[in-house]
Design an enzyme around this catalytic site. Structure first.
Site, PDB file in Angstrom:
ATOM      1  N   PRO A  86       0.824  -1.210   0.000  1.00 22.82           N
ATOM      2  CA  PRO A  86       0.000   0.000   0.000  1.00 22.82           C
ATOM      3  C   PRO A  86       0.861   1.264   0.000  1.00 22.82           C
ATOM      4  O   PRO A  86       1.767   1.383   0.809  1.00 22.82           O
ATOM      5  CB  PRO A  86      -0.806  -0.114   1.293  1.00 22.82           C
ATOM      6  CG  PRO A  86      -0.015  -1.005   2.190  1.00 22.82           C
ATOM      7  CD  PRO A  86       0.812  -1.895   1.313  1.00 22.82           C
TER       8      PRO A  86
ATOM      9  N   ASP B 174      -1.630   3.073   2.837  1.00 28.21           N
ATOM     10  CA  ASP B 174      -0.875   3.141   4.074  1.00 28.21           C
ATOM     11  C   ASP B 174      -1.172   4.507   4.676  1.00 28.21           C
ATOM     12  O   ASP B 174      -1.071   5.514   3.974  1.00 28.21           O
ATOM     13  CB  ASP B 174       0.617   3.034   3.719  1.00 28.21           C
ATOM     14  CG  ASP B 174       1.403   2.375   4.821  1.00 28.21           C
ATOM     15  OD1 ASP B 174       0.845   2.186   5.908  1.00 28.21           O
ATOM     16  OD2 ASP B 174       2.583   2.058   4.585  1.00 28.21           O
TER      17      ASP B 174
ATOM     18  N   TRP C  22       5.451  -0.308  10.202  1.00 25.16           N
ATOM     19  CA  TRP C  22       5.826  -1.519   9.443  1.00 25.16           C
ATOM     20  C   TRP C  22       5.112  -2.747   9.993  1.00 25.16           C
ATOM     21  O   TRP C  22       4.878  -3.712   9.275  1.00 25.16           O
ATOM     22  CB  TRP C  22       7.342  -1.740   9.465  1.00 25.16           C
ATOM     23  CG  TRP C  22       8.056  -0.731   8.647  1.00 25.16           C
ATOM     24  CD1 TRP C  22       8.869   0.266   9.097  1.00 25.16           C
ATOM     25  CD2 TRP C  22       8.029  -0.603   7.218  1.00 25.16           C
ATOM     26  NE1 TRP C  22       9.344   1.006   8.045  1.00 25.16           N
ATOM     27  CE2 TRP C  22       8.845   0.496   6.878  1.00 25.16           C
ATOM     28  CE3 TRP C  22       7.385  -1.310   6.196  1.00 25.16           C
ATOM     29  CZ2 TRP C  22       9.045   0.911   5.565  1.00 25.16           C
ATOM     30  CZ3 TRP C  22       7.581  -0.897   4.886  1.00 25.16           C
ATOM     31  CH2 TRP C  22       8.400   0.209   4.584  1.00 25.16           C
TER      32      TRP C  22
ATOM     33  N   GLN D  60      12.689  -2.971  -0.151  1.00 29.70           N
ATOM     34  CA  GLN D  60      11.640  -3.680   0.590  1.00 29.70           C
ATOM     35  C   GLN D  60      12.065  -5.083   1.014  1.00 29.70           C
ATOM     36  O   GLN D  60      11.373  -5.724   1.808  1.00 29.70           O
ATOM     37  CB  GLN D  60      10.347  -3.742  -0.240  1.00 29.70           C
ATOM     38  CG  GLN D  60       9.786  -2.372  -0.592  1.00 29.70           C
ATOM     39  CD  GLN D  60       9.439  -1.537   0.614  1.00 29.70           C
ATOM     40  OE1 GLN D  60       9.091  -2.052   1.667  1.00 29.70           O
ATOM     41  NE2 GLN D  60       9.569  -0.218   0.494  1.00 29.70           N
TER      42      GLN D  60
ATOM     43  N   TRP E  43       9.251  -4.272   3.796  1.00 24.36           N
ATOM     44  CA  TRP E  43       7.911  -4.843   3.701  1.00 24.36           C
ATOM     45  C   TRP E  43       7.917  -6.353   3.450  1.00 24.36           C
ATOM     46  O   TRP E  43       7.139  -7.100   4.038  1.00 24.36           O
ATOM     47  CB  TRP E  43       7.112  -4.099   2.623  1.00 24.36           C
ATOM     48  CG  TRP E  43       5.677  -4.477   2.581  1.00 24.36           C
ATOM     49  CD1 TRP E  43       4.776  -4.390   3.611  1.00 24.36           C
ATOM     50  CD2 TRP E  43       4.980  -5.035   1.482  1.00 24.36           C
ATOM     51  NE1 TRP E  43       3.555  -4.852   3.206  1.00 24.36           N
ATOM     52  CE2 TRP E  43       3.647  -5.249   1.909  1.00 24.36           C
ATOM     53  CE3 TRP E  43       5.338  -5.359   0.169  1.00 24.36           C
ATOM     54  CZ2 TRP E  43       2.678  -5.781   1.053  1.00 24.36           C
ATOM     55  CZ3 TRP E  43       4.373  -5.875  -0.678  1.00 24.36           C
ATOM     56  CH2 TRP E  43       3.056  -6.086  -0.232  1.00 24.36           C
TER      57      TRP E  43
ATOM     58  N   LYS F 144      20.193  10.070 -10.141  1.00 24.08           N
ATOM     59  CA  LYS F 144      18.887   9.767  -9.564  1.00 24.08           C
ATOM     60  C   LYS F 144      17.842  10.704 -10.158  1.00 24.08           C
ATOM     61  O   LYS F 144      18.153  11.837 -10.496  1.00 24.08           O
ATOM     62  CB  LYS F 144      18.928   9.993  -8.053  1.00 24.08           C
ATOM     63  CG  LYS F 144      19.485   8.822  -7.291  1.00 24.08           C
ATOM     64  CD  LYS F 144      19.302   9.047  -5.804  1.00 24.08           C
ATOM     65  CE  LYS F 144      19.864   7.881  -5.013  1.00 24.08           C
ATOM     66  NZ  LYS F 144      19.815   8.113  -3.579  1.00 24.08           N
TER      67      LYS F 144
ATOM     68  N   LYS G 189      13.568  15.957  -8.789  1.00 21.32           N
ATOM     69  CA  LYS G 189      12.596  16.999  -9.083  1.00 21.32           C
ATOM     70  C   LYS G 189      13.309  18.312  -9.366  1.00 21.32           C
ATOM     71  O   LYS G 189      12.926  19.064 -10.244  1.00 21.32           O
ATOM     72  CB  LYS G 189      11.675  17.186  -7.878  1.00 21.32           C
ATOM     73  CG  LYS G 189      10.305  16.599  -8.089  1.00 21.32           C
ATOM     74  CD  LYS G 189       9.378  16.989  -6.942  1.00 21.32           C
ATOM     75  CE  LYS G 189       8.161  16.075  -6.954  1.00 21.32           C
ATOM     76  NZ  LYS G 189       7.528  15.942  -5.670  1.00 21.32           N
TER      77      LYS G 189
END
Ligand SMILES: [Zn+2]
Length: 981
Positions: free
Chosen positions: A45, A84, A526, A562, A566, A599, A602
């Site tokens: 999520p 989440d 978590w 992750q 997760w 990377k 923005k």
């Protein structure tokens, strides 16, 4: 943002989305498989309090692709969005909004107000997420989402924690944990792992500790955290190591340090002599003058007595420092262990917000890293400093707020993961990882070193820990497993609509005469996302039986980070609760970098806005571009997002596919060809038909086997090859069969074949390029009785290739190789270095090895434009000859005339185009030239020229011409008149 002009591709995709919505295609795709075997996907999520960004496109494409594929394979694939909602990211945003920072200010504002603002913010960008996902073609049930903020979700999380407690795996301990003073909360060790930085500059301080009985003899200790010196409780040595007493020439004092560390003095050019050497064990028990006295009235007599002496400890290193360790039990893992073993005072010199509260007055109130310089100055002032330098090392920072972490001994709730380590390794055995090396590498190593999991957070916006503690006896506590149990304990009239703080904090109860109050902490978010596999169904309170059928998900995918977040927390919970892995198959995605290798940023604007790619190249091209990259989907590597590469892919694969469909539609429409009622491999007698059908079977096999093993790039790349073969070989070689005027069996078979191949390709593309595939399917299958979306169709079944098909593929490959070499020879002749135009027929081409057969040789003859093709094959021994091709380049007058005729065909085709005629228009033609060479060739090859230019008769009256032009052919003028028949 300024509206960019959408390309036709982009508009077509948006129309497809509308079509899906109006027809309920997604819902149908689920409903029609309702009774089939389920394929379970666990969706990680996202937080909806931040905007979706460019990098989400990769994992979104993988998720959608695999699920569409499994649906076509006949599985029931329910998809539900989840959000989440809890945790520090939300709290940070709200602190910013209120212009406050830290726990103190939050509590001044009021937890109710703070949490209510958190709640209002969690779905701030939900609509933007849904817009992005929908436009990208991600099918999911956005309406019936679950959210970790829901009361039902929290109740499941409570139940999970209570189960862990029943298994004896929950405990509270004073533990030295990585701690973020800015967030005022401990971090789990997997969060710690996300924030290490290299080349961090820190102080390197050598402090002096004069012996109580002999102040001119000083223990020399080393530390990189001077801010912990006011909390010093002891020094530690290695009892087996040798320690030297050295007399300094400069001031006559004696220093004690490990013999192996004497270069500490040598490197700083100290003149000294070693007066004696003793074992570390002989130093144990020596008392020294503390740098700072113990804070008054805080510690009992025994602790005070134990403080400020030398102990032996196994953790002392002789690799760096002086071999004498400064021990501040509250601020280090080994320090705390020693402090607890020896009953030392846990002096707090820095508080839980990271500010100095004990030490020299100049340092008080300073943030701990800032306090360093004042403490060093104070040491100098006290003549307790031997050297103060800086050095660089690797240091952990908070992965959320970038604050330097400290180790802080704090009372924390733990899941005793170390106890189930072996069990977790066992339940992980059957997990299929892509890439495979993660299984025993990054993941396997992580499981082997699994440590206890600090699950409590001293924060506000999270699932409250369901632990009610006896106010008089902290070791007496109840882990509440449900709202019903809480009502049983606290009374049915309690309010439980909102389980968040501060409401839940108000619920307390008396049991057996003892008062129980909830502990203040909330759960690590978590823990909540790790509970998702069952908590999303409100298990075990609802959907019990159904959920238990699928405790292990079939598939999950997220980024490499992750693996220790997760993926890991799900596995921990699933192993403890159900003794099962949380998932069977997992794709670890690569990372999208900007075209310049940096990377995505923005600030640097080194990648295009998502809307821009949607409006120009479209979602299909974007998805295919990412998913066909092995780095992105198979090796968890870095891939560069290079927009020209995306444009190329669109042109080479998608535009080629569209053009082929257009070609098919144009001619089949003209011929009133009838769309087949079913999707079955057609009868084929022509070699090219048979070949492209076998190539299609082969691609179905390759692509299917690759997706089945979760290798997505390898499922897509063969489709690109097939599209190329279909367009640049099959259609090109078959054009005349579609153009010819009679509707014979050969033509029908060609239509049947091309239709079948295009429809199959649309199916193969469907999971990965859901828009164009469905558009093509709709265009091709109208009137066929097939389902109205490719996504509702059944995936083509895999047919293992037989010997004959393999031979066919092999032979065509060789024929194409002969063609390639033959054309190469025409370009450069070894003797004259002269190029011979392909339109000029040549006499003979000879190739080495076995004969391919007449069909193939006809193709070679046409492609290379030679009159005769033969093989050198005569007996067995020729088989081993290296591959070679020869061409006889002699141009006879006969061949010359034919070459000129071909030039004329080209000139007439050009004229047709210039006249604006349609490709299928039949024409009348008149022709005039002053040279006998051209008229001769025209007359001699009249039939061929007429056939190839769709000329049905001579144009008798040139006055009636719709178009005329004079051009040069072979250096000579010729005039052409055209009129549509
Ligand atoms: Zn932090």
């Amino acid at each position: 943002m300024a509206e960019t002009k959408k390309t036709p591709v982009s508009e077509a995709e948006e129309q497809t989305i509308e079509l899906w919505e109006s027809r309920g295609t997604f819902e149908k795709s689920i409903a029609q498989r309702q009774s089939a075997e389920a394929f379970i996907f666990n969706d990680g999520p996202p937080f909806a309090n931040g905007l979706p960004h460019f990098g989400h496109s990769l994992v979104t494409g993988i998720k959608d692709g695999i699920l569409r594929y499994k649906t076509m394979r006949g599985y029931y694939v329910p998809r539900r969005n989840g959000w989440d909602c809890h945790g520090l990211p939300v709290e940070f945003a709200i602190e910013k909004e209120f212009g406050i920072s830290g726990k103190k200010q939050i509590e001044e504002l009021g937890i109710e107000k703070f949490n209510s603002a958190c709640r209002d913010s969690i779905f701030k960008y939900k609509a933007d997420w849904e817009t992005f996902l929908t436009r990208y073609g991600r099918w999911s049930d956005y309406e019936h989402y679950y959210a970790t903020v829901d009361r039902d979700y929290t109740e499941s999380v409570w139940w999970i924690l209570s189960e862990i407690n029943k298994k004896g795996l929950l405990y509270r301990g004073l533990k030295s944990v990585p701690y973020c003073p800015r967030c005022a909360t401990p971090l789990s060790n997997f969060e710690l792992n996300e924030g290490y930085k290299d080349n961090v500059s820190d102080p390197s301080v050598f402090a002096l500790f004069p012996l109580k009985d002999d102040p001119s003899t000083k223990l020399l200790a080393w530390t990189t955290t001077p801010w912990t010196l006011p909390a010093n409780a002891a020094l530690a040595v290695d009892n087996k190591a040798d320690y030297a007493f050295v007399k300094l020439k400069s001031d006559g004092s004696t220093l004690i340090l490990a013999k192996d560390r004497l270069d500490v003095l040598d490197l700083r050019d100290h003149d000294y002599s070693v007066s004696k050497t003793v074992k570390g064990s002989e130093l144990v028990g020596l008392r020294y003058e503390p740098l700072y006295p113990l804070p008054e009235g805080r510690f009992d007599g025994q602790q005070t007595k134990n403080a400020h002496q030398v102990f032996s400890d196994a953790s002392v290193s002789l690799e760096d420092g002086t071999g004498i360790l400064h021990v501040a039990p509250r601020y280090g893992e080994t320090d705390l262990a020693l402090g607890q073993r020896e009953n030392l005072p846990l002096v707090e010199s820095v508080d839980s917000s990271g500010h100095q509260i004990y030490g020299p007055s100049e340092a008080l109130g300073k943030f701990f890293k800032k306090a360093d310089e004042y403490i060093i100055a104070d040491l100098t002032h006290k003549d307790r400093l031997f050297a103060a330098e800086t050095f660089t090392h690797t240091y952990p920072f908070c992965w959320r707020c970038d604050t330097p972490l400290m180790y802080f001994a704090t009372s924390t709730w733990f899941v005793e993961v170390s106890k189930v380590r072996e069990q977790m390794i066992r339940t992980a055995e059957d997990i299929n990882w892509v890439p495979a090396n993660i299984k025993n590498g990054r993941w396997g190593k992580w499981l082997e070193g699994a440590r206890d999991w600090a699950i409590s957070r001293n924060r506000y916006w999270g699932a409250p820990m369901p632990i009610w503690q006896n106010v008089d006896e902290p070791n007496d506590y109840i882990v509440v497993e449900s709202i019903a149990q809480l009502k049983e304990l606290a009374g049915t009239d309690i309010k439980v609509d909102d389980l968040h703080r501060p409401f839940i904090d108000e619920i307390s109860f008396i049991k057996d005469g003892k008062t129980y109050k909830r502990v203040e902490e909330v759960l690590d978010c978590w823990f909540e996302s790790g509970s998702m596999p069952v908590a999303q169904y409100h298990y075990p309170f609802d959907n019990k039986e159904e959920t238990e059928k699928h405790l292990t998900a079939d598939f999950i995918t997220e980024g490499l980070d992750q693996t220790r977040l997760w993926f890991y927390v799900q596995h921990v919970i699933s192993t403890i609760l159900f003794d099962k892995p949380a998932f069977k198959n997992v794709i670890v995605t690569g990372i999208i970098m900007a075209a310049d290798g940096q990377k995505l940023s923005k600030r640097l604007k080194n990648y295009p806005p998502t809307e821009d790619v949607f409006d120009i190249e479209g979602a299909d091209a974007w998805r295919l571009y990412l998913l066909s990259s092995t780095q992105a989907t198979e090796t968890a590597d870095y891939m560069r997002f290079d927009r020209p590469g995306l444009t190329d892919l669109k042109r080479n694969a998608l535009d080629t596919m569209s053009n082929s469909v257009r070609f098919f539609k144009t001619y089949s429409g003209l011929d009133n060809w009838q769309t087949p009622k079913t999707l079955q491999e057609p009868e084929a007698s022509n070699l090219l038909d048979r070949w492209i059908l076998v190539r299609t079977e082969q691609t179905i096999e390759l692509s299917t086997k690759s997706v089945e093993s979760y290798k997505i790039a390898h499922a897509i790349l063969p489709i690109f090859d097939l599209v190329d073969d279909m367009s640049n070989w099959y259609i090109r070689r078959s054009r005349k069969r579609f153009w010819k005027s009679e509707n014979d069996t050969d033509k029908t078979e060609a239509y049947n074949t091309l239709w079948y191949v295009l429809v199959r390709i649309s199916q193969l593309l469907a999971p990965w390029a859901p828009f164009i595939s469905d558009k093509i399917w709709n265009e091709l299958t109208q009137g066929s009785g097939l389902t109205d979306s490719v996504h509702l169709s059944d995936w083509p079944s895999v047919k293992e290739p037989n010997t004959a098909s393999l031979k066919l593929l092999d032979n065509m490959l060789k024929a194409r190789k002969v063609v390639e070499h033959g054309l190469g020879l025409r370009m450069f002749s070894s003797d004259t270095q002269q190029q011979v135009k392909v339109r000029q027929p040549l006499k003979t081409l000879t190739y080495s090895g076995d004969r391919l057969g007449e069909d193939y040789e006809n193709i070679i003859a046409e492609e290379v434009n030679v009159k005769e093709v033969k093989s050198t094959w005569s007996d067995e021994k020729d088989r081993d000859m290296p591959f070679k091709v020869w061409i006889d380049k002699e141009i006879t007058p006969e061949l010359k005339a034919e070459g000129v005729a071909r030039e004329l065909v080209r000139a007439i085709q050009n004229a047709r185009k210039n006249a604006g005629f349609n490709v299928e228009d039949r024409i009348h033609l008149a022709f005039e030239s002053q040279t006998t060479e051209l008229t001769g060739a025209f007359n001699q090859f009249n039939d061929t020229i007429y056939a190839e230019t769709l000329t049905t008769a001579e144009l008798a009256n040139r006055e009636e011409a719709e178009h005329s032009e004079t051009v040069k052919v072979d250096g000579q003028e010729v005039t052409i008149w055209l009129k549509r028949a």
